[in-house]
Design a protein around this motif. Sequence first.
Motif, PDB file in Angstrom:
ATOM      1  N   TYR A 166       0.834  -1.208   0.000  1.00 59.33           N
ATOM      2  CA  TYR A 166       0.000   0.000   0.000  1.00 59.33           C
ATOM      3  C   TYR A 166       0.869   1.259   0.000  1.00 59.33           C
ATOM      4  O   TYR A 166       0.582   2.228  -0.717  1.00 59.33           O
ATOM      5  CB  TYR A 166      -0.913   0.003   1.224  1.00 59.33           C
ATOM      6  CG  TYR A 166      -1.770   1.245   1.340  1.00 59.33           C
ATOM      7  CD1 TYR A 166      -2.886   1.411   0.530  1.00 59.33           C
ATOM      8  CD2 TYR A 166      -1.450   2.251   2.248  1.00 59.33           C
ATOM      9  CE1 TYR A 166      -3.666   2.558   0.616  1.00 59.33           C
ATOM     10  CE2 TYR A 166      -2.224   3.396   2.342  1.00 59.33           C
ATOM     11  CZ  TYR A 166      -3.331   3.550   1.532  1.00 59.33           C
ATOM     12  OH  TYR A 166      -4.091   4.689   1.617  1.00 59.33           O
ATOM     13  N   LYS A 167       1.925   1.259   0.788  1.00 66.43           N
ATOM     14  CA  LYS A 167       2.828   2.411   0.819  1.00 66.43           C
ATOM     15  C   LYS A 167       3.455   2.638  -0.550  1.00 66.43           C
ATOM     16  O   LYS A 167       3.579   3.784  -1.010  1.00 66.43           O
ATOM     17  CB  LYS A 167       3.920   2.191   1.870  1.00 66.43           C
ATOM     18  CG  LYS A 167       3.436   2.290   3.306  1.00 66.43           C
ATOM     19  CD  LYS A 167       4.563   2.024   4.277  1.00 66.43           C
ATOM     20  CE  LYS A 167       4.062   2.057   5.725  1.00 66.43           C
ATOM     21  NZ  LYS A 167       5.154   1.740   6.690  1.00 66.43           N
ATOM     22  N   SER A 168       3.852   1.548  -1.213  1.00 59.55           N
ATOM     23  CA  SER A 168       4.423   1.661  -2.556  1.00 59.55           C
ATOM     24  C   SER A 168       3.394   2.210  -3.536  1.00 59.55           C
ATOM     25  O   SER A 168       3.702   3.065  -4.373  1.00 59.55           O
ATOM     26  CB  SER A 168       4.928   0.292  -3.007  1.00 59.55           C
ATOM     27  OG  SER A 168       5.440   0.361  -4.315  1.00 59.55           O
ATOM     28  N   LYS A 347       3.996   5.208 -18.942  1.00 58.04           N
ATOM     29  CA  LYS A 347       4.675   4.133 -18.219  1.00 58.04           C
ATOM     30  C   LYS A 347       4.301   4.146 -16.738  1.00 58.04           C
ATOM     31  O   LYS A 347       4.077   3.101 -16.123  1.00 58.04           O
ATOM     32  CB  LYS A 347       6.192   4.277 -18.378  1.00 58.04           C
ATOM     33  CG  LYS A 347       6.706   3.957 -19.773  1.00 58.04           C
ATOM     34  CD  LYS A 347       8.206   4.174 -19.865  1.00 58.04           C
ATOM     35  CE  LYS A 347       8.732   3.893 -21.279  1.00 58.04           C
ATOM     36  NZ  LYS A 347      10.184   4.164 -21.402  1.00 58.04           N
ATOM     37  N   LEU A 348       4.223   5.358 -16.171  1.00 57.78           N
ATOM     38  CA  LEU A 348       3.854   5.470 -14.761  1.00 57.78           C
ATOM     39  C   LEU A 348       2.431   4.954 -14.520  1.00 57.78           C
ATOM     40  O   LEU A 348       2.169   4.259 -13.536  1.00 57.78           O
ATOM     41  CB  LEU A 348       3.959   6.930 -14.307  1.00 57.78           C
ATOM     42  CG  LEU A 348       5.366   7.498 -14.105  1.00 57.78           C
ATOM     43  CD1 LEU A 348       5.298   8.985 -13.786  1.00 57.78           C
ATOM     44  CD2 LEU A 348       6.090   6.766 -12.987  1.00 57.78           C
ATOM     45  N   LEU A 352       1.277   1.904 -12.240  1.00 57.32           N
ATOM     46  CA  LEU A 352       0.291   2.096 -11.188  1.00 57.32           C
ATOM     47  C   LEU A 352      -0.834   1.069 -11.309  1.00 57.32           C
ATOM     48  O   LEU A 352      -1.293   0.516 -10.298  1.00 57.32           O
ATOM     49  CB  LEU A 352      -0.276   3.515 -11.268  1.00 57.32           C
ATOM     50  CG  LEU A 352      -1.290   3.896 -10.181  1.00 57.32           C
ATOM     51  CD1 LEU A 352      -0.642   3.816  -8.799  1.00 57.32           C
ATOM     52  CD2 LEU A 352      -1.850   5.289 -10.433  1.00 57.32           C
ATOM     53  N   ALA A 353      -1.275   0.795 -12.528  1.00 55.22           N
ATOM     54  CA  ALA A 353      -2.333  -0.201 -12.740  1.00 55.22           C
ATOM     55  C   ALA A 353      -1.882  -1.578 -12.266  1.00 55.22           C
ATOM     56  O   ALA A 353      -2.661  -2.338 -11.666  1.00 55.22           O
ATOM     57  CB  ALA A 353      -2.716  -0.234 -14.216  1.00 55.22           C
ATOM     58  N   THR A 354      -0.608  -1.893 -12.501  1.00 56.99           N
ATOM     59  CA  THR A 354      -0.062  -3.170 -12.040  1.00 56.99           C
ATOM     60  C   THR A 354      -0.069  -3.249 -10.512  1.00 56.99           C
ATOM     61  O   THR A 354      -0.434  -4.278  -9.927  1.00 56.99           O
ATOM     62  CB  THR A 354       1.374  -3.348 -12.559  1.00 56.99           C
ATOM     63  OG1 THR A 354       1.356  -3.303 -13.997  1.00 56.99           O
ATOM     64  CG2 THR A 354       1.959  -4.676 -12.110  1.00 56.99           C
ATOM     65  N   LYS A 355       0.322  -2.136  -9.882  1.00 60.11           N
ATOM     66  CA  LYS A 355       0.342  -2.104  -8.418  1.00 60.11           C
ATOM     67  C   LYS A 355      -1.065  -2.206  -7.854  1.00 60.11           C
ATOM     68  O   LYS A 355      -1.290  -2.848  -6.816  1.00 60.11           O
ATOM     69  CB  LYS A 355       1.019  -0.818  -7.927  1.00 60.11           C
ATOM     70  CG  LYS A 355       2.536  -0.823  -8.054  1.00 60.11           C
ATOM     71  CD  LYS A 355       3.156   0.379  -7.388  1.00 60.11           C
ATOM     72  CE  LYS A 355       4.679   0.359  -7.509  1.00 60.11           C
ATOM     73  NZ  LYS A 355       5.280  -0.767  -6.773  1.00 60.11           N
ATOM     74  N   VAL A 356      -2.039  -1.569  -8.495  1.00 59.60           N
ATOM     75  CA  VAL A 356      -3.420  -1.632  -8.028  1.00 59.60           C
ATOM     76  C   VAL A 356      -3.931  -3.071  -8.078  1.00 59.60           C
ATOM     77  O   VAL A 356      -4.581  -3.551  -7.136  1.00 59.60           O
ATOM     78  CB  VAL A 356      -4.321  -0.710  -8.879  1.00 59.60           C
ATOM     79  CG1 VAL A 356      -5.799  -0.990  -8.596  1.00 59.60           C
ATOM     80  CG2 VAL A 356      -4.009   0.748  -8.583  1.00 59.60           C
ATOM     81  N   ALA A 357      -3.620  -3.756  -9.166  1.00 62.11           N
ATOM     82  CA  ALA A 357      -4.059  -5.149  -9.299  1.00 62.11           C
ATOM     83  C   ALA A 357      -3.437  -6.022  -8.211  1.00 62.11           C
ATOM     84  O   ALA A 357      -4.116  -6.861  -7.599  1.00 62.11           O
ATOM     85  CB  ALA A 357      -3.691  -5.671 -10.686  1.00 62.11           C
TER      86      ALA A 357
END
Length: 556
Positions: A166-168, A347-348, A352-357
Motif C-alpha cells: 500500500y505504501k508503494s 509508463k507510470l 500504477l495499474a499493475t500495483k493496483v491489481a
Amino acid sequence: MLQELTIKNFAIISSLHLSFTNGMTALTGETGAGKSIIIDAVSLLAGARSSIEYIRQGSDKCLVEGLFDLPEQQAFYLLMEELGIEVDEAELIVQRDLNISGKSISRVNGRIVTLANLRRIGQFLVDIQGQNDHQELMHPESHLRLLDSFGDTAFQKIKATYQTAYKSYVSLANQVKKFKRNEQSFAQRIDMLTFQQEEISNAGLVIGEEEKLVEEREKLTNYQKIVDSLSYSYQAMTSEETSALDAIGSASQELQTIASLDKEYETISDNVHSAYYLLQDAVSEIGRQLDLLELDEERLDLVNERLELIHQLKRKYGDSIEVILDYYNQISQELLDSDFSGDKLEKLEQELATKVAKLQKLAEKLQIARKKMAKKLEAAIQAELKGLYMENARFEVTFKTISFEGEGIDEVEFYITTNPGEPLKPLVKVASGGEISRVMLALKTIFSKTQGLTSIVFDEVDTGVSGRVAQAIADKIYQIGQNSQALCITHLPQVAAKADHQLFIRKEVIAGRTVTKVEELAEGERTKEIARMLAGTEITDLSVEHAKELLQLAKK
C-alpha cells in the motif's frame, strides 16, 4: 511483568517502594488514599504525559522507576535494537524524572529516550485499563484495530505485506498526480533550464579569464600614458646631452679610483656600480616594451564586449565565473535526470495499474484472513460473555468493503444483541455501560491469552456493578492474571477476595504532611480489610464472617 516500583516525591507519596508478583494483585483502600496515584506513576513509565502537578509540594523534582521482566515478543527486541538499548540482562529498568521547571527525562536501562519512543516501549510492558477506557468500544473506528489485535503471527505477516504494498502504491499514485499537475510548469522549467544551459555553454567561460581581461583593458585604455612614460624614462637615461646612465657610469668609474682607500668608499662604489648595471637592464627592458607597444582599438572593443558578457551572466547566475559554472553543472544534471515526456506518464500509469491489481489481491487476502479471524473472535467473545452473565448475548463482527486504505479495504464494526429474539445492532447504540465494560473485559481476557501482555492494570473497571456480575468480573480478572500479571484497583470485596495478593493503601499525617503508605496484607488482615469493604466504617462480626467466606470461596 512489573517486579518493583519506586516512587519519590510524587503527589502525596513521599517515598514508596513496592514489589509485585505473578497473578492477580488487588489494590484497596479508602477513596483518596492514593490508589490511582500509584497507577498514574505506572502510566508515566508507559509513556504518559507528565505534569509538574505530580511533584510533591515543597519538592524540586519527582522520580518514578520500574523494574520489569523482559517481554517475550520478537518485536520488542527489534525495537530495542533500533533504539540502541542494551537488553543483555533478563530485566528492564524504566525511569522518569520530572523537575519543577517542567522538564521530563526518560531513561530505559540507563539510556535517555524520547517520550514517543518510551510509549513504543511501554506498549510491550503494561496495558492500563481505566474506568473510561471502555469508551474505545464506543468508537467504531477503533473496532478494526481491536479485531487485528486478535491476529496471530501469520495474520500480522499478511497485514504487513499489504501495508508495504500500500505504501508503494500511495507513493506511485502521488507521483502520477504530481506529474499530471505539474506537467505544464515542468515543461516550462525544462525550456528555461535548456535556454540557460545553452547561454552559459555558448559563453565558453574560463576560470580566471575575467581578471586577465580587466588587466588587458587597463593597458589598452592607458596606451598613450604608457608610451609617454616609457619614452620619457628612456630618453632621460640615454640622451646624448643629459644621459643619466652615462652620468652614473662616470660616477662609478670615479668612485672606483678611491675605493681601495677606505671601506666606506668601497661600499659606496659597489652600490653605485650595482645601480649602474640595474639601470642598464631597466633601459633595455623599457626599450623592449616600447617596441612591443601597439595601439589595437579593435582588440579593446573585443575585450570590453567580453567583459560585458561576463557581467550579464554574473547578474543572472552568480557573482563569479566559478559560481556560474557550478550552476551550469547543476542544471545540466537536472536536465539529464529529467525524462519528462508523454511516454513517461504512460509508463507510470501502467506501473500504477499493475500495483493496483497486486494490491487488490493482497487486500482480498487480508479481508479473507480477517473474516476467518472474526469468526473465531465472535465465538471467543460469546464464550467469555456467558461467564459474565450475558449468556443470551450474540456478538458479531460486521464488514463493509471500502476503497484502499492503510489498514486494507475493510470497515469493521461490532454488533451485539443481549436479549433473545432481538436483532443484532451496533454495539455503540444498544449496549449499556455495564455491558460495554464486560465486553471490554472479555476482549482483555482473550487478548491476555493470545498477545503475551506483560502486565494489565485495571483501574476501577468494576465501578457500577454488584452481585453475581461483580463476582464474574472478579473471576475474569483472576483468569487474566493466570496469563498476565493483573493489577486491579477495586472497591468491591468480591474482586479483592479473588486476588492472589492484596495491597492496602492508606493515608497518614506525619509532621503535618499527608503521606501515602502501602502494605501487603496477610490473610488475617485481608479478612479485616474485606470486612471493612463490606460493612463500611463499622466492622461487624457478620461482615467478618462474610469476608472469611468470600476468601474461602476464592480459594476454591
